[in-house]
Design a protein around this motif. Sequence first.
Motif, PDB file in Angstrom:
ATOM      1  N   TRP A 158      30.899  47.597  39.113  1.00 38.50           N
ATOM      2  CA  TRP A 158      30.941  46.347  40.600  1.00 38.50           C
ATOM      3  C   TRP A 158      30.042  45.835  40.114  1.00 38.50           C
ATOM      4  O   TRP A 158      29.109  46.822  41.073  1.00 38.50           O
ATOM      5  CB  TRP A 158      31.758  47.364  41.474  1.00 38.50           C
ATOM      6  CG  TRP A 158      33.141  47.853  41.034  1.00 38.50           C
ATOM      7  CD1 TRP A 158      33.820  48.759  40.447  1.00 38.50           C
ATOM      8  CD2 TRP A 158      34.624  46.768  40.810  1.00 38.50           C
ATOM      9  NE1 TRP A 158      34.733  48.833  39.753  1.00 38.50           N
ATOM     10  CE2 TRP A 158      35.203  47.729  40.091  1.00 38.50           C
ATOM     11  CE3 TRP A 158      34.423  45.371  41.383  1.00 38.50           C
ATOM     12  CZ2 TRP A 158      36.943  47.258  40.340  1.00 38.50           C
ATOM     13  CZ3 TRP A 158      35.977  45.022  41.420  1.00 38.50           C
ATOM     14  CH2 TRP A 158      37.145  45.414  40.850  1.00 38.50           C
ATOM     15  N   PRO A 159      29.781  45.047  41.242  1.00 38.04           N
ATOM     16  CA  PRO A 159      28.130  43.818  41.566  1.00 38.04           C
ATOM     17  C   PRO A 159      27.904  44.970  42.521  1.00 38.04           C
ATOM     18  O   PRO A 159      28.340  45.161  43.546  1.00 38.04           O
ATOM     19  CB  PRO A 159      28.949  42.384  41.836  1.00 38.04           C
ATOM     20  CG  PRO A 159      30.276  42.890  40.901  1.00 38.04           C
ATOM     21  CD  PRO A 159      31.236  43.849  40.829  1.00 38.04           C
TER      22      PRO A 159
ATOM     23  N   ALA B 295      24.112  40.127  40.595  1.00 37.47           N
ATOM     24  CA  ALA B 295      25.153  40.639  39.762  1.00 37.47           C
ATOM     25  C   ALA B 295      26.924  39.660  40.746  1.00 37.47           C
ATOM     26  O   ALA B 295      27.728  39.143  39.866  1.00 37.47           O
ATOM     27  CB  ALA B 295      25.822  42.155  39.891  1.00 37.47           C
ATOM     28  N   ALA B 296      26.791  39.514  42.142  1.00 39.63           N
ATOM     29  CA  ALA B 296      27.909  39.331  42.905  1.00 39.63           C
ATOM     30  C   ALA B 296      27.941  37.752  42.442  1.00 39.63           C
ATOM     31  O   ALA B 296      29.576  37.232  42.452  1.00 39.63           O
ATOM     32  CB  ALA B 296      28.033  38.871  44.252  1.00 39.63           C
TER      33      ALA B 296
ATOM     34  N   THR C  24      27.207  35.833  39.654  1.00 40.05           N
ATOM     35  CA  THR C  24      27.694  36.152  37.786  1.00 40.05           C
ATOM     36  C   THR C  24      29.419  36.327  38.284  1.00 40.05           C
ATOM     37  O   THR C  24      29.791  36.061  36.916  1.00 40.05           O
ATOM     38  CB  THR C  24      26.739  36.915  37.602  1.00 40.05           C
ATOM     39  OG1 THR C  24      25.824  36.948  37.367  1.00 40.05           O
ATOM     40  CG2 THR C  24      27.715  36.662  35.616  1.00 40.05           C
ATOM     41  N   TRP C  25      29.863  37.076  39.044  1.00 37.77           N
ATOM     42  CA  TRP C  25      31.236  37.324  38.975  1.00 37.77           C
ATOM     43  C   TRP C  25      31.608  36.457  38.994  1.00 37.77           C
ATOM     44  O   TRP C  25      33.066  35.453  38.500  1.00 37.77           O
ATOM     45  CB  TRP C  25      31.406  38.835  39.697  1.00 37.77           C
ATOM     46  CG  TRP C  25      31.434  40.586  38.693  1.00 37.77           C
ATOM     47  CD1 TRP C  25      30.120  40.389  38.409  1.00 37.77           C
ATOM     48  CD2 TRP C  25      32.433  41.138  38.819  1.00 37.77           C
ATOM     49  NE1 TRP C  25      30.733  41.635  37.782  1.00 37.77           N
ATOM     50  CE2 TRP C  25      31.500  42.102  37.702  1.00 37.77           C
ATOM     51  CE3 TRP C  25      33.503  41.286  39.270  1.00 37.77           C
ATOM     52  CZ2 TRP C  25      32.546  42.843  37.716  1.00 37.77           C
ATOM     53  CZ3 TRP C  25      34.441  42.381  39.485  1.00 37.77           C
ATOM     54  CH2 TRP C  25      33.222  43.769  38.091  1.00 37.77           C
TER      55      TRP C  25
ATOM     56  N   ALA D 224      32.453  43.087  46.447  1.00 33.06           N
ATOM     57  CA  ALA D 224      31.296  42.098  46.994  1.00 33.06           C
ATOM     58  C   ALA D 224      31.182  41.795  48.259  1.00 33.06           C
ATOM     59  O   ALA D 224      30.655  41.428  48.853  1.00 33.06           O
ATOM     60  CB  ALA D 224      30.747  40.959  45.703  1.00 33.06           C
TER      61      ALA D 224
END
Length: 513
Positions: free
Chosen positions: A229-230, A235-236, A238-239, A273
């Motif tokens: 999980w981001p 990272a969020a 990227t998701w 996120a």
Amino acid sequence: MPASALRLVLGDQLDRDAAHLRDVDADRDIIVMAEVADEALRPGYHRARSAMFLAAMRHMRDDLRERGLRVDYVALDDDGPRSLPAALSDAISRHAPQRVVMLRPGRHDLLASLTRVCADADVPLERVADDHFLCSVDGFAGWAEGRKLLRMEDFYRWMRRRHGILLEDGEPVGGLWNFDHDNRAGFGRSGPGEVPTPPALEPTRHQRDVAAMLDARSTDLLGETDLRWPVTPEAAQTWLDAFIDQRLPRFGRFQDAMWTDEAWLWHAHLSAAINLRLLHPREVIDRAVLAYQRGHAPIAAVEGFVRQILGWREYVRGIYWLRGPDQAFDNALGATAPLPPAFWSGTTHMRCMSQVVQQLLRHGYAHHIQRLMVAGLLAQLWGSAPREVHEWFMALYVDSIEWVTMPNVLGMSQYADGGRLGSKPYIASGKYVQRQSNYCDGCRYDPAVDIGDQACPFTTLYWDFLARHRERFADHPRMALQVKNLDRRDAERARAVAERVARLRELAAEGAL
Ligand code: FAD
Ligand code: SF4
């Protein structure tokens, strides 16, 4: 020197540009963040959820310090404060601030207890208007005022107009406000085919540290420490990119479908996120609308997705704050049964339930229909106490926060609010699960059978639910037909259903459902 302001950042308020941090005085203000056992080590809660929250908080702390801000960060420690009010109280003693500044927390009890801490310490509390949501609490109350029915669809159209989203000359793009009728497809016998999974990112240093710490400290958390999980805004992003590129075009169409061993399917997986505020809902909506404008995704998919965020998400938050703390005690159907142990273990002959719970224990995630029409449906038909059901949903999902979980569970899923949120209970027999998934293939039970050893528990309990609540729903405009069907069944069958229900309750108690 005493601090000018203590600015409290809670674990689900990790927006780097949060409203209460914009005018921070780097020299005189102190930002307070605390990891506390009452939140992170709650027995029965998911390891992946705690790991995600703690790692995300540590990244936020680092980012704030890199900006030259002073952060008083309390790490999880045996000698540290156990609760957030205790952490705030300690911080007030340490820094003697002139005021405390915070956003509205995500739960009623926390709002009350943090307010009390400031009052007891005689420190003024300033609550800053929160612009992470697209409808303020007061804005929702204004919309609700004078309305007999608070229908999500009405709210959603109001929000579309208010924010000018998917509109053309004041009319909905594509000619319809709602494309839900395009969104009910199953996968057919061949299944979902190749489905892109969410991006697998290398766990960060904080994720690894926190996972090791949780492993060492707690045997009471449940589930696996899935570190996918981001935990950072990057990272969020990227998701979000992966969702828009790979899954948005097919979002919606298969929204209600389920498949064995397929946890991710065509959903967004962005709730955690967004709830942690690593993504702003407006940004997520704008990206989806842009994908439509560029011809990357059809209107039905984009409208369906926008409706979830601009409509449902904002609507349940509005309902949560409008209803107040009493909502936690809703129990319109007088349900008191304990949840079957299979909800926690996943050990059951019911293939659909074992799939959902095993997936949850692995990832802390199940999609909307798994929540509503498998776990929620079973709890509802079983007559489970709504507060226990709510606690289960809070415990096992990475995206749970009371403001969003409670209205979804007590209102949408359990009808505990007597129909304020949904006009009727979401009830169905096992045939619904059979239509929307392949779970029934190879299950010990048969979704078409309602009595005897082969009977699908959903199908038996469906008739039992209608019989138990016959009077309440006999004249209900959207339930009367189901009650009429019940009335057509003979007394012998009703007796056999009652017997089978009694047997199911014995099996559940033995862990053999
Ligand atoms: P998608 O299906 O891809 O939807 C896109 C986004 O829309 C989600 O990320 C989410 O932000 C938003 N959304 C969609 N439906 C809802 C809704 N009903 N309420 C609020 N936001 C919504 N959502 C949570 O965030 N936390 C919870 O604790 C939670 N508990 C739920 C419990 C029950 C019984 C039910 C029926 C629903 C619950 N939901 C909850 C709503 C919804 O199921 C999840 O938001 C969604 O499944 C998350 O997965 P996703 O990101 O892949 O969502
Ligand atoms: Fe679930 Fe019933 Fe289908 Fe088994 S037969 S998978 S219990 S719906």
